[in-house]
Design a protein around this motif. Structure first.
Motif, PDB file in Angstrom:
ATOM      1  N   LYS A   1     -60.719  90.060  62.119  1.00  0.00           N
ATOM      2  CA  LYS A   1     -61.530  90.184  63.337  1.00  0.00           C
ATOM      3  C   LYS A   1     -60.653  90.067  64.584  1.00  0.00           C
ATOM      4  O   LYS A   1     -60.818  90.813  65.556  1.00  0.00           O
ATOM      5  N   ILE A   2     -59.709  89.141  64.564  1.00  0.00           N
ATOM      6  CA  ILE A   2     -58.815  88.925  65.714  1.00  0.00           C
ATOM      7  C   ILE A   2     -57.826  90.084  65.846  1.00  0.00           C
ATOM      8  O   ILE A   2     -57.492  90.512  66.951  1.00  0.00           O
ATOM      9  N   GLY A   3     -57.346  90.592  64.709  1.00  0.00           N
ATOM     10  CA  GLY A   3     -56.386  91.692  64.724  1.00  0.00           C
ATOM     11  C   GLY A   3     -54.952  91.224  64.860  1.00  0.00           C
ATOM     12  O   GLY A   3     -54.088  91.964  65.331  1.00  0.00           O
ATOM     13  N   ALA A   4     -54.689  89.986  64.453  1.00  0.00           N
ATOM     14  CA  ALA A   4     -53.327  89.437  64.515  1.00  0.00           C
ATOM     15  C   ALA A   4     -53.194  88.363  63.435  1.00  0.00           C
ATOM     16  O   ALA A   4     -54.162  87.664  63.118  1.00  0.00           O
ATOM     17  N   VAL A   5     -51.977  88.254  62.900  1.00  0.00           N
ATOM     18  CA  VAL A   5     -51.687  87.293  61.823  1.00  0.00           C
ATOM     19  C   VAL A   5     -50.510  86.427  62.238  1.00  0.00           C
ATOM     20  O   VAL A   5     -49.503  86.933  62.727  1.00  0.00           O
ATOM     21  N   ASN A   6     -50.636  85.107  62.076  1.00  0.00           N
ATOM     22  CA  ASN A   6     -49.480  84.236  62.329  1.00  0.00           C
ATOM     23  C   ASN A   6     -49.146  83.362  61.125  1.00  0.00           C
ATOM     24  O   ASN A   6     -48.188  82.598  61.163  1.00  0.00           O
ATOM     25  N   THR A   7     -49.918  83.518  60.045  1.00  0.00           N
ATOM     26  CA  THR A   7     -49.701  82.729  58.830  1.00  0.00           C
ATOM     27  C   THR A   7     -49.923  83.623  57.616  1.00  0.00           C
ATOM     28  O   THR A   7     -50.920  84.343  57.555  1.00  0.00           O
ATOM     29  N   ILE A   8     -48.984  83.578  56.669  1.00  0.00           N
ATOM     30  CA  ILE A   8     -49.098  84.360  55.437  1.00  0.00           C
ATOM     31  C   ILE A   8     -49.005  83.412  54.245  1.00  0.00           C
ATOM     32  O   ILE A   8     -48.098  82.581  54.170  1.00  0.00           O
ATOM     33  N   LYS A   9     -49.949  83.546  53.327  1.00  0.00           N
ATOM     34  CA  LYS A   9     -49.895  82.795  52.070  1.00  0.00           C
ATOM     35  C   LYS A   9     -49.445  83.746  50.972  1.00  0.00           C
ATOM     36  O   LYS A   9     -49.958  84.864  50.865  1.00  0.00           O
ATOM     37  N   ILE A  10     -48.462  83.314  50.181  1.00  0.00           N
ATOM     38  CA  ILE A  10     -47.907  84.141  49.110  1.00  0.00           C
ATOM     39  C   ILE A  10     -48.233  83.459  47.787  1.00  0.00           C
ATOM     40  O   ILE A  10     -47.798  82.334  47.528  1.00  0.00           O
ATOM     41  N   SER A  11     -49.006  84.135  46.954  1.00  0.00           N
ATOM     42  CA  SER A  11     -49.448  83.521  45.696  1.00  0.00           C
ATOM     43  C   SER A  11     -49.601  84.609  44.631  1.00  0.00           C
ATOM     44  O   SER A  11     -50.261  85.622  44.865  1.00  0.00           O
ATOM     45  N   GLY A  12     -48.976  84.391  43.486  1.00  0.00           N
ATOM     46  CA  GLY A  12     -49.083  85.363  42.394  1.00  0.00           C
ATOM     47  C   GLY A  12     -48.600  86.749  42.775  1.00  0.00           C
ATOM     48  O   GLY A  12     -49.140  87.753  42.306  1.00  0.00           O
ATOM     49  N   GLY A  13     -47.583  86.788  43.647  1.00  0.00           N
ATOM     50  CA  GLY A  13     -47.032  88.079  44.062  1.00  0.00           C
ATOM     51  C   GLY A  13     -47.854  88.810  45.101  1.00  0.00           C
ATOM     52  O   GLY A  13     -47.539  89.945  45.468  1.00  0.00           O
ATOM     53  N   ARG A  14     -48.932  88.172  45.576  1.00  0.00           N
ATOM     54  CA  ARG A  14     -49.782  88.809  46.590  1.00  0.00           C
ATOM     55  C   ARG A  14     -49.692  88.047  47.913  1.00  0.00           C
ATOM     56  O   ARG A  14     -49.445  86.834  47.936  1.00  0.00           O
ATOM     57  N   THR A  15     -49.896  88.787  49.004  1.00  0.00           N
ATOM     58  CA  THR A  15     -49.820  88.187  50.344  1.00  0.00           C
ATOM     59  C   THR A  15     -51.184  88.273  51.028  1.00  0.00           C
ATOM     60  O   THR A  15     -51.865  89.294  50.956  1.00  0.00           O
ATOM     61  N   LYS A  16     -51.545  87.180  51.695  1.00  0.00           N
ATOM     62  CA  LYS A  16     -52.804  87.159  52.454  1.00  0.00           C
ATOM     63  C   LYS A  16     -52.532  86.612  53.847  1.00  0.00           C
ATOM     64  O   LYS A  16     -51.879  85.576  53.999  1.00  0.00           O
ATOM     65  N   GLY A  17     -53.004  87.323  54.862  1.00  0.00           N
ATOM     66  CA  GLY A  17     -52.759  86.954  56.251  1.00  0.00           C
ATOM     67  C   GLY A  17     -53.894  86.149  56.862  1.00  0.00           C
ATOM     68  O   GLY A  17     -55.079  86.436  56.618  1.00  0.00           O
ATOM     69  N   TYR A  18     -53.526  85.155  57.655  1.00  0.00           N
ATOM     70  CA  TYR A  18     -54.487  84.287  58.355  1.00  0.00           C
ATOM     71  C   TYR A  18     -54.084  84.177  59.828  1.00  0.00           C
ATOM     72  O   TYR A  18     -52.960  84.525  60.199  1.00  0.00           O
ATOM     73  N   ASN A  19     -54.979  83.648  60.636  1.00  0.00           N
ATOM     74  CA  ASN A  19     -54.638  83.372  62.034  1.00  0.00           C
ATOM     75  C   ASN A  19     -54.971  81.918  62.357  1.00  0.00           C
ATOM     76  O   ASN A  19     -56.145  81.569  62.512  1.00  0.00           O
ATOM     77  N   THR A  20     -53.929  81.078  62.422  1.00  0.00           N
ATOM     78  CA  THR A  20     -54.150  79.680  62.814  1.00  0.00           C
ATOM     79  C   THR A  20     -53.835  79.452  64.287  1.00  0.00           C
ATOM     80  O   THR A  20     -54.100  78.377  64.809  1.00  0.00           O
ATOM     81  N   ASP A  21     -53.274  80.486  64.963  1.00  0.00           N
ATOM     82  CA  ASP A  21     -53.109  80.407  66.422  1.00  0.00           C
ATOM     83  C   ASP A  21     -54.455  80.144  67.084  1.00  0.00           C
ATOM     84  O   ASP A  21     -54.562  79.380  68.041  1.00  0.00           O
ATOM     85  N   TYR A  22     -55.472  80.815  66.556  1.00  0.00           N
ATOM     86  CA  TYR A  22     -56.831  80.675  67.085  1.00  0.00           C
ATOM     87  C   TYR A  22     -57.264  79.211  67.057  1.00  0.00           C
ATOM     88  O   TYR A  22     -57.741  78.669  68.050  1.00  0.00           O
ATOM     89  N   ILE A  23     -57.061  78.564  65.913  1.00  0.00           N
ATOM     90  CA  ILE A  23     -57.458  77.153  65.757  1.00  0.00           C
ATOM     91  C   ILE A  23     -56.641  76.266  66.703  1.00  0.00           C
ATOM     92  O   ILE A  23     -57.188  75.414  67.403  1.00  0.00           O
TER      93      ILE A  23
END
Length: 244
Positions: free
Chosen positions: A81-103
């Motif tokens: 929704k924000i359209g920006a990522v500042n945190t990436i979680k890497i698990s099982g060879g997959r990447t997922k983007g999050y935004n904790t700047d917002y928080i």
């Protein structure tokens, strides 16, 4: 050993490694290390992940918060929704983007900018960090105008920021890297002479501790805050995501 780190173009200004290294020592986390990874382009992310198989979490800083999105396997709903990522979680060879700047921005702003004082905000810059700021202001129901080099729909240019206009906005937020170490003599172009003690100035830059932007404002009696509280809050939120 679990590896974490920060990716960006130039990282000499960053306190992230120091913050996490001290956190690991303080909390007795012995199976983790945090490193800085300067990438000449966001497209180097897959190569980094293949070279560093122990990586399980990354932070993302300028100018890659938007550019990494197409390179990720999945996006958290808020980050999408924000359209920006500042945190990436890497698990099982997959990447997922999050935004904790917002928080980090939302929670630090709430502590800095009292509800009874709240008016309208000017947000300087339109990059990935600005997107998180816009989302936080929306959540806090603080009306704002975007400011960039070019005027546009719902957007002012720096040339339009007259002394009279500045009186209508008592919260000024700098999301640009202007004034960041080592270019400490730079500052956004504002009519600083019109700042009053009614104003609140928030700079996402935290190195140096007080940018020229904040020095000008403090000299006029404005309340000022740098980006360190936001850095700490977003870092803790990232740590929680990596350890889910």
């Amino acid at each position: 050993m679990r590896k974490f780190g920060l990716i960006g173009k130039k990282l000499g200004h960053s306190f992230s490694k120091k913050y996490f290294t001290e956190k690991f020592l303080r909390e007795g986390v012995t199976d983790a290390a945090y490193e800085l990874y300067e990438l000449s382009s966001a497209a180097e992310l897959p190569q980094l992940l293949s070279q560093e198989p122990e990586l399980v979490g990354l932070n993302v800083t300028v100018p890659y918060k938007e550019q990494v999105i197409p390179l990720l396997d999945e996006l958290d709903e808020a980050a999408a929704k924000i359209g920006a990522v500042n945190t990436i979680k890497i698990s099982g060879g997959r990447t997922k983007g999050y935004n904790t700047d917002y928080i980090g921005f939302r929670d630090s702003l709430e502590a800095f900018y009292p509800e009874q004082e709240r008016g309208q905000a000017l947000v300087l810059g339109t990059g990935g960090a600005a997107k998180a700021v816009w989302a936080a202001l929306d959540a806090l129901q603080i009306p704002y105008k975007r400011v960039s080099r070019q005027a546009g729909e719902e957007q002012l240019s720096y040339a339009q920021l007259t002394p009279e206009l500045l009186q209508k906005y008592n919260l000024i937020i700098n999301t640009t890297p202007l004034g960041m170490y080592p270019q400490v003599q730079e500052a956004p172009e504002l009519p600083y002479e019109s700042i009053t003690s009614r104003h609140y100035f928030y700079d996402l830059v935290y190195n140096p501790e007080q940018t020229l932007f904040l020095q000008h404002a403090a000299g006029k009696g404005a309340k000022v805050l740098n980006g360190l509280p936001m850095l700490y809050l977003q870092a803790e939120a990232a740590w929680n995501i990596w350890n889910l």
